[in-house]
Design a protein around this motif. Structure first.
Motif, PDB file in Angstrom:
ATOM      1  N   GLY A  13      28.128  41.125  43.631  1.00 30.65           N
ATOM      2  CA  GLY A  13      29.496  41.623  43.728  1.00 30.65           C
ATOM      3  C   GLY A  13      30.271  41.618  42.425  1.00 30.65           C
ATOM      4  N   LYS A  16      27.461  45.014  39.086  1.00 31.82           N
ATOM      5  CA  LYS A  16      26.233  45.450  38.403  1.00 31.82           C
ATOM      6  C   LYS A  16      25.921  46.915  38.696  1.00 31.82           C
ATOM      7  N   THR A  17      25.981  47.271  39.972  1.00 33.57           N
ATOM      8  CA  THR A  17      25.607  48.645  40.336  1.00 33.57           C
ATOM      9  C   THR A  17      26.630  49.635  39.787  1.00 33.57           C
ATOM     10  N   THR A  18      27.895  49.289  39.926  1.00 39.25           N
ATOM     11  CA  THR A  18      28.966  50.121  39.356  1.00 39.25           C
ATOM     12  C   THR A  18      28.727  50.311  37.860  1.00 39.25           C
ATOM     13  N   SER A 201      40.299  48.074  39.606  1.00 44.24           N
ATOM     14  CA  SER A 201      40.790  49.453  39.669  1.00 44.24           C
ATOM     15  C   SER A 201      40.517  50.084  41.035  1.00 44.24           C
TER      16      SER A 201
HETATM   17  P1  ADP Z   1      27.008  44.271  42.450  1.00 41.08           P
HETATM   18  O1  ADP Z   1      26.040  45.382  42.204  1.00 41.08           O
HETATM   19  O2  ADP Z   1      27.094  43.322  41.295  1.00 41.08           O
HETATM   20  O3  ADP Z   1      26.766  43.557  43.733  1.00 41.08           O
HETATM   21  P2  ADP Z   1      28.936  46.409  42.878  1.00 41.08           P
HETATM   22  O4  ADP Z   1      28.889  47.267  41.666  1.00 41.08           O
HETATM   23  O5  ADP Z   1      28.246  46.926  44.100  1.00 41.08           O
HETATM   24  O6  ADP Z   1      28.467  44.921  42.542  1.00 41.08           O
HETATM   25  O7  ADP Z   1      30.465  46.115  43.193  1.00 41.08           O
HETATM   26  C1  ADP Z   1      30.824  45.349  44.343  1.00 41.08           C
HETATM   27  C2  ADP Z   1      32.081  45.945  44.958  1.00 41.08           C
HETATM   28  O8  ADP Z   1      33.162  45.759  44.046  1.00 41.08           O
HETATM   29  C3  ADP Z   1      31.976  47.454  45.207  1.00 41.08           C
HETATM   30  O9  ADP Z   1      32.626  47.771  46.400  1.00 41.08           O
HETATM   31  C4  ADP Z   1      32.688  48.066  44.015  1.00 41.08           C
HETATM   32  O10 ADP Z   1      33.288  49.308  44.335  1.00 41.08           O
HETATM   33  C5  ADP Z   1      33.755  47.002  43.722  1.00 41.08           C
HETATM   34  N1  ADP Z   1      34.103  46.972  42.292  1.00 41.08           N
HETATM   35  C6  ADP Z   1      33.271  46.813  41.236  1.00 41.08           C
HETATM   36  N2  ADP Z   1      33.948  46.850  40.079  1.00 41.08           N
HETATM   37  C7  ADP Z   1      35.260  47.039  40.400  1.00 41.08           C
HETATM   38  C8  ADP Z   1      36.474  47.188  39.649  1.00 41.08           C
HETATM   39  N3  ADP Z   1      36.488  47.142  38.314  1.00 41.08           N
HETATM   40  N4  ADP Z   1      37.623  47.385  40.349  1.00 41.08           N
HETATM   41  C9  ADP Z   1      37.633  47.437  41.695  1.00 41.08           C
HETATM   42  N5  ADP Z   1      36.529  47.324  42.461  1.00 41.08           N
HETATM   43  C10 ADP Z   1      35.346  47.116  41.827  1.00 41.08           C
END
Ligand code: ADP
Ligand code: MG
Length: 238
Positions: A13, A16-18, A201
């Motif tokens: 969370g 990473k994926t984002t 954001s």
């Molecule tokens: P991970 O791959 O590390 O588990 P994700 O990229 O899936 O994390 O992000 C987890 C959640 O947080 C998703 O719903 C994503 O949209 C949200 N998120 C990630 N970065 C941000 C950000 N900068 N602002 C708001 N929401 C975010």
């Protein structure tokens, strides 16, 4: 020569994926980029990239009796080659995660930059394989002491396998947070540079909901610019 990055963190969370998709899209302006969802147990890159209806995924390539070429799970999306992973627990259990090494080797032949969206934590040998296979890691942190502490463990682990820290990204930074102190802490503890501080954001949240990477959904936002400058700071070899 290909450069492979694992986008990693201690906990789930953190973004990473984002970050994988945002860095991938930014780098795709100058390089052939391949993104692999190597988080085979908790795969969700497919939802971030609008690929939740595809049939062949990394899980199929990881079956020991798979006779498909790696290219069968590659989809052209947003200027990148994207290899999503499925979400079925049965497919995860049937897959041999160590085959990832061969898949990465196959795909590396046809690309300049490989980004491995990696599992959180260091729980099992297969969970850390993306870090072992990568040349550099990009560590995604939240601006908190526990997240820094987790990130340092990831860095230490990676180092033991010769994978250097390419940099850290502080994600989900709120306006009231002291960015200068965060960056100072990162300089002190992490080998690579702070590549970016990305704000919390609404656009990032919405991008995931509509199944598009941030740089496709909201390229003009501060968060998107932060990821673009992070990608530029990575200094990819030519
Ligand atoms: P991970 O791959 O590390 O588990 P994700 O990229 O899936 O994390 O992000 C987890 C959640 O947080 C998703 O719903 C994503 O949209 C949200 N998120 C990630 N970065 C941000 C950000 N900068 N602002 C708001 N929401 C975010
Ligand atoms: Mg993820």
């Amino acid at each position: 020569m290909v450069e492979a990055f694992a986008v990693a963190s201690g906990k789930g969370g953190t973004g990473k994926t984002t970050s994988t998709l945002a860095l991938g899209m930014a780098l795709a302006a100058d390089y052939d980029v391949t993104v692999i969802d190597a988080d085979t147990g908790m795969a969700n890159l497919l939802f971030h990239a609008g690929l939740d209806d595809v049939e062949i995924t990394l899980h199929d390539l990881l079956l020991t009796d798979c006779d498909l070429p790696a290219s069968a799970a590659v989809y052209d999306r947003f200027g990148m080659s994207v290899v999503p992973c499925g979400t079925s627990l049965a497919d995860f259990e049937a897959a041999d995660p160590t085959v990832l090494r061969d898949v990465v080797a196959d795909l590396a032949a046809d690309t300049d930059v490989l980004l491995l969206d990696s599992p959180a934590a260091l729980g099992s040998k297969s969970a850390v394989l993306p870090i072992v296979l990568a040349d550099r890691i990009v560590i995604i942190l939240q601006p908190t002491v526990p997240s820094l502490s987790d990130g340092l463990k990831v860095q230490e682990y990676a180092r033991a396998y010769g994978t250097v820290t390419g940099g850290v990204i502080f994600n989900r930074v709120r306006q009231d947070e002291d960015v200068a102190t965060i960056a100072e802490q990162a300089t002190r503890y992490f080998d690579g540079r702070t590549l970016a501080t990305v704000p919390e954001s609404d656009a990032v949240r919405m991008a995931r909901r509509v199944g598009k990477p941030l740089l496709a959904h909201a390229p003009e936002t501060t968060a998107a610019s932060a990821f673009r400058s992070a990608a530029a700071t990575l200094d990819i070899h030519d």
